[in-house]
Write a protein that holds these residues in place. Sequence first.
Motif, PDB file in Angstrom:
ATOM      1  N   VAL A  14       3.364  -1.558 -14.028  1.00  0.00           N
ATOM      2  CA  VAL A  14       4.733  -2.675 -13.418  1.00  0.00           C
ATOM      3  C   VAL A  14       5.420  -1.117 -13.238  1.00  0.00           C
ATOM      4  O   VAL A  14       6.814  -1.241 -12.545  1.00  0.00           O
ATOM      5  N   GLN A  17       5.565   1.837 -11.186  1.00  0.00           N
ATOM      6  CA  GLN A  17       5.516   1.546  -9.908  1.00  0.00           C
ATOM      7  C   GLN A  17       7.645   1.384  -9.693  1.00  0.00           C
ATOM      8  O   GLN A  17       8.013   1.883  -9.115  1.00  0.00           O
ATOM      9  N   LYS A  18       7.788   0.953 -10.541  1.00  0.00           N
ATOM     10  CA  LYS A  18       9.359   1.051 -10.589  1.00  0.00           C
ATOM     11  C   LYS A  18      10.195   2.172 -10.556  1.00  0.00           C
ATOM     12  O   LYS A  18      10.704   2.244 -10.029  1.00  0.00           O
ATOM     13  N   LYS A  19       9.428   2.508 -11.354  1.00  0.00           N
ATOM     14  CA  LYS A  19       9.700   4.550 -11.691  1.00  0.00           C
ATOM     15  C   LYS A  19       9.940   5.001 -10.194  1.00  0.00           C
ATOM     16  O   LYS A  19      10.642   5.922 -10.193  1.00  0.00           O
ATOM     17  N   GLY A  21       9.178   4.026  -7.656  1.00  0.00           N
ATOM     18  CA  GLY A  21       9.855   3.396  -6.547  1.00  0.00           C
ATOM     19  C   GLY A  21      11.318   4.252  -6.599  1.00  0.00           C
ATOM     20  O   GLY A  21      11.795   4.629  -4.607  1.00  0.00           O
ATOM     21  N   TRP A  22      11.966   3.892  -7.394  1.00  0.00           N
ATOM     22  CA  TRP A  22      13.310   4.834  -6.883  1.00  0.00           C
ATOM     23  C   TRP A  22      13.397   6.302  -6.940  1.00  0.00           C
ATOM     24  O   TRP A  22      14.190   7.005  -6.645  1.00  0.00           O
ATOM     25  N   HIS A 274       1.436   5.312  -6.953  1.00  0.00           N
ATOM     26  CA  HIS A 274       2.845   5.042  -7.744  1.00  0.00           C
ATOM     27  C   HIS A 274       2.957   6.763  -8.827  1.00  0.00           C
ATOM     28  O   HIS A 274       4.046   7.141  -9.016  1.00  0.00           O
TER      29      HIS A 274
END
Length: 287
Positions: A14, A17-19, A21-22, A274
């Motif tokens: 998770v 994936q956040k990283k 996405g940025w 990701h």
Amino acid sequence: MTKKLPYQGGLTKVICQKKAGWHKKQFQKNILQLNHIDFLSKINFEIISFSGAAGFEDQVLSIYSFLYYAGEPIKWTIYSDKSYTFEQKDILKKKFSFLSIVDWDIFSHCTTNKMLSNYLLMCGLAKKLNVIVGHPYTCQTVYLDSDIVFYKNISFYLNSGILSAGLWYASDTLGDVGDYFHAKKESLYPLNSGLLILNADFNPEYIFRYFESLDGFYEYFSEQSSLEFAFRNQGANILDPRQFINDPSDQFDFSIKYTPSSIAMRHYTNPIRHKMWQEGWKWHFKA
């Protein structure tokens, strides 16, 4: 391998994936300002892809990686699923003069062939088959999904003459090689349809034969299975699975298992999409 605590791998994924996405959003914002790629040379291969708006950034990165590590192809045709916006098409055409974009249904196999027509009703991958069956092969042609990124060692394969004839494919997930060979497998090197090398010798009738054998019982992966049947029945060769990577085993890790300097290609399938963006787009060009 270090043993993970319960839920540690999922939490790690998770965060990654956040990283990712940025980084992908930053790429999207600055895509028009990306530096021009000084490609190595021109190569005697044609490229075709099937993609759409959802994979736009992936497709651009894939093209950049090919130019940087392999060279400029004879031409590159993107068969669109019809979702690309006018702006996205304009960006692709302005950045890549050798590239053209046409709709997937320029060929009519999904309307004239009852089996593909029925398969299309339950799976959009029939559109990909329509493209692969319909495309006119006049030279060695590489089919690519949009989530494939090339790396340093691809130039050796494309410039050595090894791939200048015949049909080739990248094998599906191997993961740990030792575990793979100790497990029971229906196929030692199952085909992954993300990267295929085809030419005028390719006979698509084997695809139709496979679908006929299903007798209407289609599954999501019938597309990939039909291509494996067609390739195996035409004496296709297998690309080195240590260099042409289809391996999601690092999806729960912070680190990335394969580096740009050590492989020829990686297919960033859904479980590891990701990883394609985790370290930013420039990471891919640090070979």
